[in-house]
Design a protein around this motif. Structure first.
Motif, PDB file in Angstrom:
ATOM      1  N   UNK A  69       0.861  -1.212   0.020  1.00  0.00           N
ATOM      2  CA  UNK A  69      -0.075  -0.036  -0.083  1.00  0.00           C
ATOM      3  C   UNK A  69       0.782   1.222   0.139  1.00  0.00           C
ATOM      4  N   UNK A  70       0.315   2.238  -0.324  1.00  0.00           N
ATOM      5  CA  UNK A  70       0.845   3.785  -0.253  1.00  0.00           C
ATOM      6  C   UNK A  70      -0.074   4.477   0.851  1.00  0.00           C
ATOM      7  N   UNK A  71       0.692   4.954   1.880  1.00  0.00           N
ATOM      8  CA  UNK A  71       0.020   5.893   2.977  1.00  0.00           C
ATOM      9  C   UNK A  71       0.785   7.263   2.735  1.00  0.00           C
ATOM     10  N   UNK A  72      -0.179   8.148   2.807  1.00  0.00           N
ATOM     11  CA  UNK A  72       0.677   9.598   2.368  1.00  0.00           C
ATOM     12  C   UNK A  72       0.055  10.619   3.471  1.00  0.00           C
ATOM     13  N   UNK A  73       0.632  11.864   3.351  1.00  0.00           N
ATOM     14  CA  UNK A  73       0.187  12.949   3.856  1.00  0.00           C
ATOM     15  C   UNK A  73       0.137  14.062   3.043  1.00  0.00           C
ATOM     16  N   UNK A  74      -0.799  14.951   2.872  1.00  0.00           N
ATOM     17  CA  UNK A  74      -0.799  15.993   1.919  1.00  0.00           C
ATOM     18  C   UNK A  74      -1.501  17.385   2.396  1.00  0.00           C
ATOM     19  N   UNK A  75      -0.908  18.232   2.033  1.00  0.00           N
ATOM     20  CA  UNK A  75      -1.417  19.657   2.313  1.00  0.00           C
ATOM     21  C   UNK A  75      -1.984  20.558   0.996  1.00  0.00           C
ATOM     22  N   UNK A  76      -3.127  21.244   0.990  1.00  0.00           N
ATOM     23  CA  UNK A  76      -3.553  21.581  -0.481  1.00  0.00           C
ATOM     24  C   UNK A  76      -4.407  22.858   0.016  1.00  0.00           C
ATOM     25  N   UNK A  77      -4.367  23.705  -1.035  1.00  0.00           N
ATOM     26  CA  UNK A  77      -5.003  24.925  -1.128  1.00  0.00           C
ATOM     27  C   UNK A  77      -5.899  24.793  -2.457  1.00  0.00           C
ATOM     28  N   UNK A  78      -7.094  25.102  -2.145  1.00  0.00           N
ATOM     29  CA  UNK A  78      -8.247  25.325  -3.398  1.00  0.00           C
ATOM     30  C   UNK A  78      -8.698  26.802  -3.309  1.00  0.00           C
ATOM     31  N   UNK A  79      -8.477  27.382  -4.323  1.00  0.00           N
ATOM     32  CA  UNK A  79      -8.591  28.762  -4.549  1.00  0.00           C
ATOM     33  C   UNK A  79      -9.919  29.241  -5.349  1.00  0.00           C
ATOM     34  N   UNK A  80     -10.944  28.535  -4.909  1.00  0.00           N
ATOM     35  CA  UNK A  80     -12.160  28.682  -5.521  1.00  0.00           C
ATOM     36  C   UNK A  80     -13.081  29.887  -4.768  1.00  0.00           C
ATOM     37  N   UNK A  81     -12.923  31.042  -5.256  1.00  0.00           N
ATOM     38  CA  UNK A  81     -13.445  32.430  -4.774  1.00  0.00           C
ATOM     39  C   UNK A  81     -14.930  32.523  -4.728  1.00  0.00           C
ATOM     40  N   UNK A  82     -15.475  31.597  -5.792  1.00  0.00           N
ATOM     41  CA  UNK A  82     -16.982  31.870  -5.850  1.00  0.00           C
ATOM     42  C   UNK A  82     -17.803  30.721  -5.279  1.00  0.00           C
ATOM     43  N   UNK A  83     -17.087  29.886  -4.158  1.00  0.00           N
ATOM     44  CA  UNK A  83     -18.017  29.064  -3.558  1.00  0.00           C
ATOM     45  C   UNK A  83     -18.565  29.479  -2.429  1.00  0.00           C
ATOM     46  N   UNK A  84     -19.521  28.909  -1.620  1.00  0.00           N
ATOM     47  CA  UNK A  84     -20.125  29.485  -0.521  1.00  0.00           C
ATOM     48  C   UNK A  84     -19.008  29.399   0.836  1.00  0.00           C
TER      49      UNK A  84
END
Length: 165
Positions: A69-84
């Motif tokens: 298996x592959x186990x991972x840790x991830x950080x992210x940024x979603x720049x969706x200005x138009x969402x609620x």
């Protein structure tokens, strides 16, 4: 009597054994960029609203091989200005099982600061194009309940990852 040297030696052998069991194409540190479509809605407010917006995003993480298996840790940024919920950023744990150049995976973690932090999860498929490059498609979702309003985000993204070796 507790022997610290023997414990340390056993830990080194165990960690070395885990890392050498099966080296997949997806182990190691990576960074990436993505583009996606976010669909979000808010209900319970006086004026209910639904939004759909295209957005860019960034990601970085580290994957470990653990047996098959592959186990991972991830950080992210979603720049969706138009969402609620406006822009979202967070951290997820990733679990997948590589099949040659493909890695189907699931992810779960937390995202958001406004209107609150919330559980985040999703499913994806990553394909290794070359030793250091891959493409990934995924769906992620989160739900927020705050002050009588329920907000839901669904994001569909396609991205590229660069693996450092």
């Amino acid at each position: 009597m507790f022997n610290l040297k023997k414990l340390f030696a056993a830990l080194v052998i165990a960690v070395t054994g885990i890392s050498c069991v099966q080296a997949s194409e997806f182990a190691g540190p990576f960074v990436g960029a993505k583009i996606g479509q976010n669909r979000s809605d808010a209900s319970g407010e006086i004026n209910q609203s639904a939004h759909s917006t295209t957005f860019p995003g960034l990601t970085a993480g580290y994957n470990f091989d653990v047996s098959r298996f592959v186990l991972g840790a991830e950080v992210f940024a979603d720049l969706h200005h138009g969402s609620t919920t406006y822009k979202d950023a967070g951290a997820d744990l990733k679990f997948g099982m590589p099949f040659n150049a493909f890695l189907p995976y699931g992810r779960i973690g937390f995202t958001g600061t406004w209107p609150n932090a919330r559980l985040h999860g999703g499913l994806g498929l990553e394909y290794k194009l070359a030793r250091q490059w891959s493409v990934a498609g995924e769906w992620t979702a989160d739900t927020s309940k705050s002050n009588g309003t329920t907000r839901r985000n669904d994001s569909f993204t396609i991205g590229v990852h660069y693996y450092f070796f």
